[in-house]
Design a protein around this motif. Structure first.
Motif, short mmCIF file in Angstrom:
data_model
loop_
_atom_site.label_atom_id
_atom_site.label_comp_id
_atom_site.label_asym_id
_atom_site.label_seq_id
_atom_site.Cartn_x
_atom_site.Cartn_y
_atom_site.Cartn_z
N VAL A 5 0.83 -1.50 0.05
CA VAL A 5 -0.25 0.47 -0.09
C VAL A 5 0.70 1.43 -0.31
CG1 VAL A 5 -1.93 1.50 0.29
CG2 VAL A 5 -1.88 -1.39 1.22
N ALA A 6 1.07 2.40 -0.95
CA ALA A 6 1.56 2.92 -1.26
C ALA A 6 0.71 4.38 -0.36
CB ALA A 6 2.18 3.40 -3.04
N VAL A 7 1.73 5.20 0.31
CA VAL A 7 0.97 6.36 1.11
C VAL A 7 0.70 7.92 -0.04
CG1 VAL A 7 1.38 7.57 2.94
CG2 VAL A 7 2.28 5.66 3.71
N ASP A 8 -0.07 8.33 -0.31
CA ASP A 8 -0.04 9.09 -1.10
C ASP A 8 0.30 8.77 -2.61
OD1 ASP A 8 -1.57 11.83 -1.39
OD2 ASP A 8 0.04 12.98 -0.66
N VAL A 9 1.57 8.42 -2.72
CA VAL A 9 2.03 8.66 -4.12
C VAL A 9 2.53 6.94 -4.27
CG1 VAL A 9 1.64 10.41 -5.10
CG2 VAL A 9 3.69 10.44 -4.10
N PRO A 10 2.88 6.04 -5.47
CA PRO A 10 3.96 4.98 -4.98
C PRO A 10 5.48 6.21 -5.04
CG PRO A 10 2.52 4.90 -6.34
CD PRO A 10 2.15 5.87 -6.25
N GLY B 6 4.65 12.00 -13.64
CA GLY B 6 3.74 10.54 -13.93
C GLY B 6 4.84 9.74 -15.09
N ASP B 7 6.75 10.37 -14.58
CA ASP B 7 7.51 9.83 -15.16
C ASP B 7 8.15 8.07 -13.93
OD1 ASP B 7 9.36 8.84 -16.99
OD2 ASP B 7 10.92 10.60 -16.46
N VAL B 8 8.59 7.30 -14.82
CA VAL B 8 9.41 6.74 -13.59
C VAL B 8 10.88 6.33 -14.21
CG1 VAL B 8 9.23 4.30 -12.95
CG2 VAL B 8 7.48 5.41 -13.36
N ALA C 171 1.03 11.36 -11.54
CA ALA C 171 1.54 10.07 -11.19
C ALA C 171 0.70 8.91 -11.39
CB ALA C 171 2.41 10.29 -9.95
N LEU C 172 -0.38 9.73 -10.72
CA LEU C 172 -1.83 8.42 -9.98
C LEU C 172 -2.46 7.93 -11.31
CD1 LEU C 172 -2.93 9.50 -6.74
CD2 LEU C 172 -1.25 8.09 -7.03
N VAL C 173 -2.32 9.06 -12.33
CA VAL C 173 -3.29 8.71 -14.06
C VAL C 173 -2.44 8.86 -14.68
CG1 VAL C 173 -5.46 9.24 -12.43
CG2 VAL C 173 -3.93 11.08 -13.65
N PRO D 38 0.48 3.00 -13.70
CA PRO D 38 0.43 1.43 -13.47
C PRO D 38 0.70 0.78 -11.92
CG PRO D 38 0.96 1.71 -15.70
CD PRO D 38 1.35 2.93 -14.86
N LEU D 39 1.38 2.00 -11.61
CA LEU D 39 2.30 1.34 -10.73
C LEU D 39 1.69 1.45 -8.97
CD1 LEU D 39 6.00 2.90 -11.03
CD2 LEU D 39 5.72 0.25 -11.05
N ALA D 40 0.93 2.85 -9.85
CA ALA D 40 -0.09 2.91 -7.99
C ALA D 40 -0.72 1.99 -8.08
CB ALA D 40 -0.89 4.69 -8.14
N GLY D 41 -1.41 0.97 -8.65
CA GLY D 41 -2.67 0.23 -8.80
C GLY D 41 -3.54 0.72 -8.37
N GLN D 42 -4.72 0.04 -7.89
CA GLN D 42 -5.60 0.85 -7.03
C GLN D 42 -5.84 2.37 -6.53
OE1 GLN D 42 -8.88 -1.77 -5.52
NE2 GLN D 42 -10.26 0.03 -5.11
N VAL D 43 -6.95 3.07 -7.06
CA VAL D 43 -5.84 4.29 -5.95
C VAL D 43 -8.12 5.15 -5.08
CG1 VAL D 43 -5.11 6.72 -6.48
CG2 VAL D 43 -4.34 5.04 -8.32
#
Length: 489
Positions: free
Chosen positions: A154-159, A167-169, A194-196, A202-207
């Motif tokens: 589970v990420a806190v606010d953002v991964p 949204g870059d990684v 970055a969540l959308v 995709p790294l955020a999973g379900q938001v």
């Protein structure tokens, strides 16, 4: 539509809100929402009591949110361990509260972990994870819970590690993301880009968005907006009792050729799934289009097609002199136009680009990344939203930049992102279907940005539906569009 806010806007809203509440209030609100979501996830793995929870904690307030959430879980009987990624720099009050509730510090992940809370770095992070944190995160997939299953992250606010505003990684030398891959992200107060959008999404999973009171303090325009089903339903053109085929809109489709008849068949199929009353086809695949879509009216040339309310041009058209003449005929019509595939190549190779910037009727271009690069002379880069907006301003056109999270940019600086994209659509011909559907929506009277947002949303749903049956082909997407559109009729 869901608004998405940049870091600076979120920071300003937090500062405004914090000036009106007691110190620590926002962190406690965030921790409460975070702990609630974690408890729900643990309920599916045997419950909170006795659960093994690992907190990955950095030096900022993001780590404080995780520590206070861990305290709440510990008081419900969870065994909570804290692994600081910056030893000695964790949020002091949060760490003290967790230890008072029975939490313990560790220097390595425990043998059994049901749930990992990623509180390494929040919206202030840049440049990917630091070496120590990156090493810990790389080993997360190996963690197993009491039931033998992989630990839930589970990420806190953002991964942690993603570029929040774009949204870059960042990646390492092997291409592995230097960021956390979460199953669930609990965002506080506002969605962040970055969540959308981008490879971070995709790294955020379900938001899940937790309301901490920021809403009234978020001022100005959001960075972008996320299309929702309610928007699609509200914007979809509906025929009245007195409607007939011409009043519902007529879309012209100038696609395909004798060499590429499939592009014509697919784009006409996409157009027929839309809300218009009639499809007129003009091109070299006339016989094949009529054979597969007998309701379409077909001719060989744009000039002979008759009156339409919008044109779709490009897919499979070719790039020879005849194709160029057909594109010029389309651009000469005083109606909205969708330009896709070969039409975009003709814009680059010929002298047609200037016609777009001085054209009165709306234009929508639908490039994928390689087409974008040919049009602009550079790749979209790390910030896909900014890239789409630059091209939209330069071309004076609405840009639908295709991808897993398709971005729509307008000449006046508005941006939208589609949440329904699927890798299943990364196959030949699916873009032809999208262009046809988009043209039908324009012909029915939708504004370009709404037509693009609706088309991308429904096209993504159709791709997901088609993927249920296995590998997806473009005809599968055409077939899947009909049940997807049916609830809108």
């Amino acid at each position: 539509m869901k608004p998405v806010w940049r870091v600076a806007d979120v920071r300003a809203a937090e500062a405004g809100l914090m000036s009106t509440v007691a110190p620590g209030t926002l962190m406690q609100r965030a921790a409460a929402g975070l702990a609630r979501r974690c408890a729900l996830l643990l309920a599916d793995r045997g419950g909170v009591y006795g659960a093994r929870v690992l907190l990955l904690v950095g030096s900022g307030d993001n780590g404080g949110d995780a520590l206070y959430a861990g305290e709440r879980l510990a008081r419900r009987g969870a065994q909570v361990a804290v692994l600081p990624t910056s030893p000695g720099r964790a949020h002091a009050e949060g760490l003290a509260a967790l230890r008072a509730a029975g939490g313990r510090l560790v220097d390595a992940p425990p043998a059994v972990v049901d749930l990992v809370l990623d509180g390494i770095v929040g919206i202030g992070g840049t440049g990917g994870l630091r070496e120590n944190a990156d090493r810990i995160v790389a080993d997360l997939p190996a963690l197993r819970g009491r039931d033998g299953g992989r630990a839930t992250v589970v990420a806190v606010d953002v991964p942690s590690g993603v570029a929040v505003d774009t949204g870059d990684v960042p990646t390492d030398d092997t291409g592995r993301p230097r960021a956390v891959r979460a199953d669930v992200t609990v965002a506080f107060g506002a969605l962040k880009p970055a969540l959308v959008v981008g490879p971070a999404a995709p790294l955020a999973g379900q938001v899940e968005l937790v309301d901490i009171g920021l809403g009234p303090w978020l001022r100005g325009d959001p960075a972008l907006r996320v299309t929702e089903w309610s928007d699609v339903r509200a914007w979809w053109p509906r025929a009245g009792a007195s409607a007939e085929k011409y009043s519902r809109g007529v879309v012209g489709v100038a696609t395909g050729s004798r060499t590429y008849p499939g592009a014509a068949v697919l784009s006409v199929g996409g157009a027929l799934a839309g809300p218009t009353g009639l499809v007129r086809y003009a091109g070299g695949a006339r016989d094949e289009v009529v054979r597969q879509h007998p309701s379409a009216i077909a001719t060989d040339r744009v000039a002979g097609a008759g009156r339409v309310q919008a044109w779709v041009c490009g897919s499979g058209l070719g790039t020879d002199e005849q194709a160029g003449a057909e594109l010029r005929a389309v651009l000469a019509a005083p109606v909205p136009v969708v330009l896709d595939a070969d039409a975009l190549t003709l814009l680059v190779d010929g002298s047609l680009a200037d016609r777009l910037r001085h054209r009165d009727a709306p234009i929508v271009v639908t490039p994928h990344d390689r087409e974008f690069t040919r049009l602009c002379g550079e790749e979209p880069g790390a910030d896909r939203v900014a890239a789409a907006l630059r091209l939209a301003a330069w071309m004076n056109a609405t840009v639908l930049l295709k991808g897993d999270r398709t971005v729509v940019g307008t000449p006046d600086g508005r941006a939208y992102v589609n949440p329904t994209g699927s890798p299943a659509l990364a196959t030949g011909g699916t873009g032809d279907v999208l262009a046809g559907l988009l043209g039908a929506l324009l012909a029915a009277g939708l504004a370009p940005e709404r037509a693009a947002a609706v088309a991308a949303y429904l096209h993504g749903l159709a791709g997901r539906e088609a993927a249920r049956g296995g590998p997806v082909t473009a005809p599968d997407v055409v077939a899947a569009l009909r049940p997807v559109v049916a609830p809108l009729l």
